[in-house]
Structures are given as C-alpha cells and as structure tokens.
Scaffold this motif. Sequence first.
Motif, PDB file in Angstrom:
ATOM      1  N   UNK A 149       0.829  -1.212   0.000  1.00 26.84           N
ATOM      2  CA  UNK A 149       0.000   0.000   0.000  1.00 26.84           C
ATOM      3  C   UNK A 149       0.865   1.264   0.000  1.00 26.84           C
ATOM      4  N   UNK A 150       1.937   1.262   0.798  1.00 24.85           N
ATOM      5  CA  UNK A 150       2.812   2.449   0.852  1.00 24.85           C
ATOM      6  C   UNK A 150       3.379   2.737  -0.537  1.00 24.85           C
ATOM      7  N   UNK A 151       3.852   1.685  -1.200  1.00 22.77           N
ATOM      8  CA  UNK A 151       4.436   1.874  -2.533  1.00 22.77           C
ATOM      9  C   UNK A 151       3.391   2.413  -3.508  1.00 22.77           C
ATOM     10  N   UNK A 152       2.190   1.886  -3.407  1.00 23.49           N
ATOM     11  CA  UNK A 152       1.136   2.326  -4.333  1.00 23.49           C
ATOM     12  C   UNK A 152       0.734   3.769  -4.033  1.00 23.49           C
ATOM     13  N   UNK A 153       0.548   4.074  -2.758  1.00 20.64           N
ATOM     14  CA  UNK A 153       0.116   5.430  -2.376  1.00 20.64           C
ATOM     15  C   UNK A 153       1.156   6.472  -2.791  1.00 20.64           C
ATOM     16  N   UNK A 154       2.426   6.097  -2.709  1.00 19.75           N
ATOM     17  CA  UNK A 154       3.479   7.063  -3.073  1.00 19.75           C
ATOM     18  C   UNK A 154       3.391   7.450  -4.540  1.00 19.75           C
ATOM     19  N   UNK A 155       2.867   6.535  -5.356  1.00 21.44           N
ATOM     20  CA  UNK A 155       2.768   6.820  -6.785  1.00 21.44           C
ATOM     21  C   UNK A 155       1.522   7.621  -7.154  1.00 21.44           C
ATOM     22  N   UNK A 156       0.582   7.747  -6.215  1.00 23.83           N
ATOM     23  CA  UNK A 156      -0.611   8.553  -6.507  1.00 23.83           C
ATOM     24  C   UNK A 156      -0.200  10.026  -6.477  1.00 23.83           C
ATOM     25  N   UNK A 157      -0.755  10.863  -7.363  1.00 21.13           N
ATOM     26  CA  UNK A 157      -0.366  12.275  -7.362  1.00 21.13           C
ATOM     27  C   UNK A 157      -0.731  12.945  -6.028  1.00 21.13           C
ATOM     28  N   UNK A 158       0.245  13.593  -5.436  1.00 24.04           N
ATOM     29  CA  UNK A 158       0.025  14.216  -4.128  1.00 24.04           C
ATOM     30  C   UNK A 158      -1.019  15.333  -4.227  1.00 24.04           C
ATOM     31  N   UNK A 159      -1.109  15.930  -5.425  1.00 19.95           N
ATOM     32  CA  UNK A 159      -2.054  17.043  -5.587  1.00 19.95           C
ATOM     33  C   UNK A 159      -3.502  16.608  -5.351  1.00 19.95           C
ATOM     34  N   UNK A 160      -3.796  15.319  -5.610  1.00 16.54           N
ATOM     35  CA  UNK A 160      -5.170  14.846  -5.378  1.00 16.54           C
ATOM     36  C   UNK A 160      -5.517  14.986  -3.905  1.00 16.54           C
ATOM     37  N   UNK A 161      -4.570  14.608  -3.050  1.00 17.03           N
ATOM     38  CA  UNK A 161      -4.787  14.716  -1.606  1.00 17.03           C
ATOM     39  C   UNK A 161      -4.865  16.190  -1.220  1.00 17.03           C
ATOM     40  N   UNK A 162      -3.956  16.988  -1.767  1.00 15.75           N
ATOM     41  CA  UNK A 162      -3.943  18.409  -1.412  1.00 15.75           C
ATOM     42  C   UNK A 162      -5.220  19.100  -1.875  1.00 15.75           C
ATOM     43  N   UNK A 163      -5.663  18.742  -3.103  1.00 11.21           N
ATOM     44  CA  UNK A 163      -6.892  19.350  -3.620  1.00 11.21           C
ATOM     45  C   UNK A 163      -8.075  18.996  -2.717  1.00 11.21           C
ATOM     46  N   UNK A 164      -8.123  17.747  -2.274  1.00 12.65           N
ATOM     47  CA  UNK A 164      -9.219  17.320  -1.399  1.00 12.65           C
ATOM     48  C   UNK A 164      -9.134  18.041  -0.048  1.00 12.65           C
ATOM     49  N   UNK A 165      -7.919  18.202   0.465  1.00  9.53           N
ATOM     50  CA  UNK A 165      -7.731  18.884   1.753  1.00  9.53           C
ATOM     51  C   UNK A 165      -8.180  20.346   1.651  1.00  9.53           C
ATOM     52  N   UNK A 166      -7.754  21.003   0.569  1.00  9.70           N
ATOM     53  CA  UNK A 166      -8.131  22.407   0.392  1.00  9.70           C
ATOM     54  C   UNK A 166      -9.651  22.525   0.216  1.00  9.70           C
ATOM     55  N   UNK A 167     -10.252  21.512  -0.429  1.00  8.56           N
ATOM     56  CA  UNK A 167     -11.705  21.539  -0.638  1.00  8.56           C
ATOM     57  C   UNK A 167     -12.477  21.227   0.644  1.00  8.56           C
ATOM     58  N   UNK A 168     -11.770  20.945   1.723  1.00 14.03           N
ATOM     59  CA  UNK A 168     -12.441  20.799   3.007  1.00 14.03           C
ATOM     60  C   UNK A 168     -12.518  19.380   3.547  1.00 14.03           C
ATOM     61  N   UNK A 169     -11.897  18.418   2.856  1.00 12.87           N
ATOM     62  CA  UNK A 169     -12.008  17.025   3.308  1.00 12.87           C
ATOM     63  C   UNK A 169     -11.126  16.769   4.534  1.00 12.87           C
ATOM     64  N   UNK A 170     -11.654  15.994   5.469  1.00  8.62           N
ATOM     65  CA  UNK A 170     -10.840  15.553   6.606  1.00  8.62           C
ATOM     66  C   UNK A 170      -9.945  14.419   6.112  1.00  8.62           C
ATOM     67  N   UNK A 171      -8.979  14.023   6.933  1.00  4.50           N
ATOM     68  CA  UNK A 171      -8.090  12.930   6.521  1.00  4.50           C
ATOM     69  C   UNK A 171      -8.886  11.653   6.267  1.00  4.50           C
ATOM     70  N   UNK A 172      -9.882  11.414   7.118  1.00  3.29           N
ATOM     71  CA  UNK A 172     -10.707  10.215   6.941  1.00  3.29           C
ATOM     72  C   UNK A 172     -11.439  10.272   5.603  1.00  3.29           C
ATOM     73  N   UNK A 173     -11.968  11.471   5.265  1.00  2.03           N
ATOM     74  CA  UNK A 173     -12.677  11.621   3.988  1.00  2.03           C
ATOM     75  C   UNK A 173     -11.726  11.465   2.806  1.00  2.03           C
ATOM     76  N   UNK A 174     -10.493  11.947   2.972  1.00  2.02           N
ATOM     77  CA  UNK A 174      -9.500  11.763   1.905  1.00  2.02           C
ATOM     78  C   UNK A 174      -9.267  10.263   1.687  1.00  2.02           C
TER      79      UNK A 174
END
Lengths: 293, 368
Positions: free
Chosen positions: A174-199
Amino acid sequence: MAVIDPANHGLRLATRYAVLVLVAAIFVLPLLFMVMSSLKPTDQLLNDTSSLRAFLPVGDISLQNYYDAFARAPIGLFVFNSILVTVGTVSLSLLLCSLAAFSFTFLKWRGKGLLLSVTLATLIIPFETIAIPLLLLVSKLPWIGLEGFRIGWLNSYHVQIIPWIADALTIFLFVQYFKDLPEELVEAARVAGASWWQVYVRIIMPLSGPVIATGAILKSLKMYNEQYLWPLIVVQQESYRPIMVGLGYFFQLQVAWGEVMAYLSLITVPVLVFYLMLQRAFIASIASTGVKG
Amino acid sequence: MAEVRLTGLRKSFGDVEVIKGVDIDIQDGEFVVFVGPSGCGKSTLLRMIAGLEDITSGTLEIDGQVVNEVQPKDRGIAMVFQTYAIFPHMTVRENVGFGLTIAGVPKADKDAKVIEAARILQMEHLLDRRPSQLSGGQRQRVAIGRAIVRDPTVFLFDEPLSNLDAALRMDMRMEIGKLHNQLGATMVYVTHDQVEAMTLADKIVVLEDGQVRQIGTPMELYHHPANLFVAGFIGSPSMNFLDVDVGETHNDTATVSNPSLDPIEVKPTDPVTPGVKAKLGIRPQYLTPSSDPTKGKLHGTIELTERLGTETIVEVKLGDGTKVIAALSEDAIFDIGTEVSLTFDPDKAHLFGVPQAGSAAIQTESGG
C-alpha cells in the motif's frame, strides 16, 4: 527492412509453443495426478506412479475415495472454517494495513520513517520464533464474545484471525502504491475541506483497486493454503480447525493416499474459483490504471 | 473576498531556507501574480498561503485573521493546481461539487451551484463525463469550477496553464482574466510565464531566490525596473545589458560610455560614482536602426534575423563582441552580415550599479 522467412517463422513459432507446452505441463501435471489419483484405490494409485498411467483415468475408477474422505473428516466444516478465517483476516488486514500505509505516506508525524523501517524489518522474522511468545500472549488475553467474557483466546476463530491482520508486506504494498498517486489529489481534497478520513475513504481507496486486488490475492492464498502451525497449536477443538490441520486426519497409522488426494482435490476447488475470479479483476484494474487519466 | 497580508514570511526545509522574509500586501479583489524563475520559491509561497506548507516564521493574515496554524479547509481559500488534480474516479459533476458534498450542502443547493459554475465556465455539456474523456483545457475548467463553487475568499492558482498547448493557454488566460472581472475575487496566481503575469495582473510580485525583488503594476515593472534582475526578467525579448564605464555624474544624471558606445547621459536607477563599472539596460523595442550608419549610438554587424510577422528580431554583434537584440518593425529587412547602426532614446535606458545579490526589495507605488 528485415525480411521474414516463412519457414524460419514457422520454426520459431513451433519452438515457442513447445516451450509453452512444457511449462504448462510442469504446472498442470501435478494437479492432474492429484485428481486422477483421487479416483483410484490406494493399491492401484501406488502401482501407477511408476508409469504415465498416473496421469490417466484408467483402471478401477470410482468416487469411493471421496465418500471415505467425507466419512473420515468433516471436510465441509474445515473448508467453511478456512474460508471464514481467510475472509475475516483479509478484510481486516486490507483495512488496517491501508490505514497504516495512509498514515505512513500522507500524514506528517515524528518518527514515521523509523517506524516504517521497523515494520518492514519484521518481514525477516520467521513465524516459528514468535510462535511460543504469541501463544502465551493469546492464551492470557481477555475476550468478550457472544458467549460472554472469558480469559484466553484459544479454540476460537478470532485467535486465528487477529494475529494475522497486521502484515508488513501488505503495508509495504500500500505504501508503494500510495506514493505513486499524485500528491495534488490529496492536497486538492484537503483544500476543498475534506478531513483525513474523507481523503482516505473518498479519494485514496477508490483509486486503490489494483493494490487492493494484489493484497487480497496474496493474503488470501497465504491464509487459505499455508495456515498450519498456528491453528495446530491454538485450536484443539475440531469445530474451529482449518483445512490444513484437517489434512492430519488422513495421516494416521496407515496413510490412505487415495483419500488424501480426494481431500486435496476438494480443498483446491475454492482456491481455483477465487483465483480465477480475482485474476480477472486484477488484470482489469491494471489495464484501467494504464490509461493515463 | 478578502485581503491577504504576508509579513516577514520565512520557510525552511531542514537547513535550507527557501523563503527568506517576504512582505506582501494583497488588497481585496486584487489579481496578484507571483512571477520568477524556477526555484525562486513562488509555488512554495502560494502553498504556504494555502496551508499546504508550514510557515517557519512570520505571519500570514487572511481577512485580518492570522491563519498560520489554521487548516487549509478553514482558510476560505480554493486552489487550482498545475496538474489539475481532478479526481479520476468521479464525474465532472462530482468533481465540481466535491467541496460542497464534503461540507454537507443539501443536494438541491449543490446541484444549482454546480450548474451555475458549469455555466460560467461553459461546460454544462461535460457534467456527466469522466476526466479521462476530457481534453487538457476542459480538465482545467473542471479544476477552476471546483474552486468557484465554494465561494472562496481567495483563489490560488499554481501555474494552471503550464500543461496546456500555446493556443489553449492564451484562451484560458483570457478566460481567467474574465473570471476575475466577473467574480471580483482576490486571486493569487503563480507563473513563470511573464506574458501571463503582464496580461493578468493588477500587481506583479517578482521573486528571486526566496526574496521579493520588486512589487508593482505590470507597466511600472516594465518601465521602471528597480534592479537588474527585474529589468532582465520582465519583457520579451529580454532587456539588453551593456557593460559601461561611468564618467561624469551630475545631480541625477551620469555620463556612460564603452568602446562600442559613444558617451551618453542617462538617469541612473542605482546610485553610481565616476569611474565605476555599471550596466546599461536598453529594451530591444527601443533600439531603432539609424538612417545614417555613422550617426547611431551603437555600431555592429547583423548576426541573426527572425521575422515573426508583427516584428523582426535581429541580433547585432557590437565592436567589442557584445551581442544585443533589437525588435524592429515588421518591414525592417536586413541581411545577415550587414553593418548597422542602432540608436535609442537615453531617457528610456536604465543604468544599474554592479549587481549585488540580496539587495533590498523596492516597492513602487501601486497604481492598481
């Protein structure tokens, strides 16, 4: 431009098929031997092993070994136990390990690099070295279940499930796979108001199909096929035993090889069905991620 | 809508300081562009405003509130990323409405806002598509749509057009300009493309090496660059720089010359004293070929010509080996190897002292 010589091309094709047939035979013949032997009486089975007859349905063919195997051991119960333990372990393992990997990958906290290294280092510890300490631990742990409160987890399903949930290999996948996901997706969700659980629930897990499939296949095969030593020492009651422990029923004073083969044929079926189902999902998920979104 | 104030903002990654004390005031409704070369810290600064990077020291205020420790979601901002960062497993409708779904907005209100955003961005027909079915420009619209529906107080754009081809980039640039006029929101925009900076900005912040080099309107930066870096960075083609010797100085003028340049009197930007070396900056657009080859200020040989249709760019090698670029009118025709004489108005030349790294930022009066 290279000119293809038809004769040469045919030869290469034939060689390729010969190699493929050979490799396929190496994998298929033991299975064929198992199924064919399960249909033969033990005497004939042992005699046939010295010839190609071992792979053919010849001689005294019957389902007698299956009847005898069912009479000797509660096979249905063993298969049910194994499937229950496997499904329980794999589901909880995917949840827990993906959450751990999420934390290792996306959250910022002191010491996570060290803890990840320590987690991965557990891969080199063989189970045999922790079996006794683990046995002592689970025999003294409290549990509240349907039957009420009790001390000790022995003779239960959860004693076969819980120690196997946390798994360094699955976390690593999972760590290897998550590292390859674009970080901006997480950042975009965070800026849009998502909690870590929602992300985790809305963004990361829906995009993790391939690694979930891989983790599920690896873990399931391990849990179903290889769980022998641990259930043997923590489960004395027949009602909780998995298939691999059940195999011991056929190795009494005189080994009934025909029944062993019948038993093995029976317990292989769920694995094959499961693998064929998930393999398709596995390939599909890889194909879908290959298309750049 | 809100004001954003950065005061003494610093950011370090380990021992490396990447933002070295930045002070910027962004007014309500202003379109501010951070511009600078790669690695100057402009994106880091934007991410600090967004809350995606911690602030090492200094204060960040949005709408009068210090938000250093406030979570990104609580800062009232929306951000558009260079890579669009739209969620591949959701439709356009779900992507645009994501922030509202998270906030628990009732479905009817959410749908109305999503449709309104889609109308503004002219993408109503795309709402049920997946991101994989969209072109680059359409994906960027979705990302902007996701920002619009949240009614943020501040929009942050991190090089949003970098991944688009040239034609689409111009279209989207104009659309973002229109969007700013339409919404009247405070917008902070990061780019390394000075054309985007010049065309969109009310105010440009030029950054170099984690420091502000100049803040001003696009025309102030173009006509009155405060230092050598800004002079060289703003304008296309870049400003020509000649190494000159400073001769006599008077009240606010200095006489400069070099072997290829006859003595001329210019107004120095930096204080200079007689006898020092300095840099004379002349924009390519202000160099014109002299009708009399002997009467120009610079003499040299044409080495390269580029005919762009609207103008002709020529590279001239001067006597001392220095090369200068001149942007001439479209009908100027010169052959390579021709000797030319170039003239310019000394009032439009800039004289800078020997460049000093870390010189103080100069904030010119903002007209915007």
